[in-house]
Design a protein around this motif. Structure first.
Motif, mmCIF file in Angstrom:
data_model
loop_
_atom_site.group_PDB
_atom_site.id
_atom_site.type_symbol
_atom_site.label_atom_id
_atom_site.label_comp_id
_atom_site.label_asym_id
_atom_site.label_seq_id
_atom_site.Cartn_x
_atom_site.Cartn_y
_atom_site.Cartn_z
ATOM 1 N N ILE A 57 2.158 16.670 -7.347
ATOM 2 C CA ILE A 57 1.805 15.314 -6.950
ATOM 3 C C ILE A 57 3.052 14.621 -6.412
ATOM 4 O O ILE A 57 4.091 14.602 -7.064
ATOM 5 C CB ILE A 57 1.247 14.505 -8.144
ATOM 6 C CG1 ILE A 57 0.028 15.201 -8.746
ATOM 7 C CG2 ILE A 57 0.930 13.073 -7.731
ATOM 8 C CD1 ILE A 57 -1.170 15.289 -7.829
ATOM 9 N N ALA A 58 2.936 14.053 -5.218
ATOM 10 C CA ALA A 58 4.037 13.309 -4.610
ATOM 11 C C ALA A 58 3.689 11.822 -4.651
ATOM 12 O O ALA A 58 2.568 11.428 -4.308
ATOM 13 C CB ALA A 58 4.241 13.745 -3.176
ATOM 14 N N LEU A 59 4.628 11.005 -5.098
ATOM 15 C CA LEU A 59 4.462 9.556 -5.092
ATOM 16 C C LEU A 59 5.159 9.020 -3.852
ATOM 17 O O LEU A 59 6.347 9.276 -3.633
ATOM 18 C CB LEU A 59 5.055 8.942 -6.355
ATOM 19 C CG LEU A 59 4.784 7.455 -6.569
ATOM 20 C CD1 LEU A 59 3.284 7.206 -6.712
ATOM 21 C CD2 LEU A 59 5.517 6.971 -7.805
ATOM 22 N N THR A 111 1.968 1.935 -2.141
ATOM 23 C CA THR A 111 2.372 3.104 -2.910
ATOM 24 C C THR A 111 1.119 3.907 -3.223
ATOM 25 O O THR A 111 0.087 3.344 -3.601
ATOM 26 C CB THR A 111 3.071 2.681 -4.218
ATOM 27 O OG1 THR A 111 4.219 1.905 -3.879
ATOM 28 C CG2 THR A 111 3.497 3.882 -5.039
ATOM 29 N N TYR A 112 1.213 5.200 -3.045
ATOM 30 C CA TYR A 112 0.082 6.079 -3.340
ATOM 31 C C TYR A 112 0.596 7.434 -3.790
ATOM 32 O O TYR A 112 1.728 7.811 -3.517
ATOM 33 C CB TYR A 112 -0.851 6.221 -2.133
ATOM 34 C CG TYR A 112 -0.219 6.822 -0.901
ATOM 35 C CD1 TYR A 112 -0.282 8.188 -0.665
ATOM 36 C CD2 TYR A 112 0.423 6.029 0.046
ATOM 37 C CE1 TYR A 112 0.283 8.750 0.474
ATOM 38 C CE2 TYR A 112 0.990 6.572 1.173
ATOM 39 C CZ TYR A 112 0.916 7.930 1.391
ATOM 40 O OH TYR A 112 1.475 8.482 2.510
ATOM 41 N N SER A 113 -0.251 8.162 -4.504
ATOM 42 C CA SER A 113 0.081 9.538 -4.869
ATOM 43 C C SER A 113 -0.781 10.452 -4.015
ATOM 44 O O SER A 113 -1.899 10.108 -3.644
ATOM 45 C CB SER A 113 -0.162 9.789 -6.356
ATOM 46 O OG SER A 113 -1.529 9.663 -6.670
ATOM 47 N N LYS A 114 -0.228 11.614 -3.700
ATOM 48 C CA LYS A 114 -0.942 12.595 -2.878
ATOM 49 C C LYS A 114 -0.713 13.974 -3.455
ATOM 50 O O LYS A 114 0.421 14.359 -3.732
ATOM 51 C CB LYS A 114 -0.446 12.550 -1.440
ATOM 52 C CG LYS A 114 -1.119 13.599 -0.558
ATOM 53 C CD LYS A 114 -0.978 13.255 0.885
ATOM 54 C CE LYS A 114 -1.587 14.290 1.797
ATOM 55 N NZ LYS A 114 -2.974 14.562 1.585
ATOM 56 N N GLU A 115 -1.807 14.699 -3.640
ATOM 57 C CA GLU A 115 -1.709 16.069 -4.139
ATOM 58 C C GLU A 115 -1.283 16.988 -2.999
ATOM 59 O O GLU A 115 -1.869 16.974 -1.920
ATOM 60 C CB GLU A 115 -3.040 16.529 -4.715
ATOM 61 C CG GLU A 115 -2.979 17.899 -5.330
ATOM 62 C CD GLU A 115 -4.283 18.325 -5.960
ATOM 63 O OE1 GLU A 115 -4.413 19.518 -6.256
ATOM 64 O OE2 GLU A 115 -5.175 17.475 -6.155
ATOM 65 N N THR A 173 5.848 5.678 -1.137
ATOM 66 C CA THR A 173 5.808 4.255 -0.794
ATOM 67 C C THR A 173 6.202 4.150 0.666
ATOM 68 O O THR A 173 7.278 4.612 1.053
ATOM 69 C CB THR A 173 6.772 3.435 -1.663
ATOM 70 O OG1 THR A 173 6.401 3.567 -3.029
ATOM 71 C CG2 THR A 173 6.735 1.967 -1.279
ATOM 72 N N HIS A 194 -4.492 8.865 -4.067
ATOM 73 C CA HIS A 194 -4.870 7.806 -5.000
ATOM 74 C C HIS A 194 -3.929 6.638 -4.756
ATOM 75 O O HIS A 194 -2.717 6.752 -4.978
ATOM 76 C CB HIS A 194 -4.760 8.260 -6.449
ATOM 77 C CG HIS A 194 -5.657 9.419 -6.767
ATOM 78 N ND1 HIS A 194 -6.968 9.479 -6.385
ATOM 79 C CD2 HIS A 194 -5.413 10.570 -7.425
ATOM 80 C CE1 HIS A 194 -7.504 10.616 -6.802
ATOM 81 N NE2 HIS A 194 -6.567 11.303 -7.427
#
Length: 52
Positions: free
Chosen positions: A27-29, A17-21, A31, A49
């Motif tokens: 921000i999109a989460l 799982t990561y977040s991406k700007e 998985t 992140h």
């Protein structure tokens, strides 16, 4: 950890799982299942992140 030896540490595809700007600063989460090639790109991306 040496990113050049990642295949020694991480031998299988894993779900992370990561977040991406996004371009609009939202921000999109995410998985998803990630192989080593994509994992290296995510680590290098300053807008990502990884959730540990």
């Amino acid at each position: 950890m040496n990113i050049d030896k990642l295949n020694d540490y991480r031998k299988d595809i894993r779900k992370i799982t990561y977040s991406k700007e996004q371009g609009n600063h939202a921000i999109a989460l995410v998985t998803e299942r990630v192989d080593n090639e994509l994992f290296v790109r995510l680590v290098a991306d300053r807008t990502v992140h990884i959730v540990f």
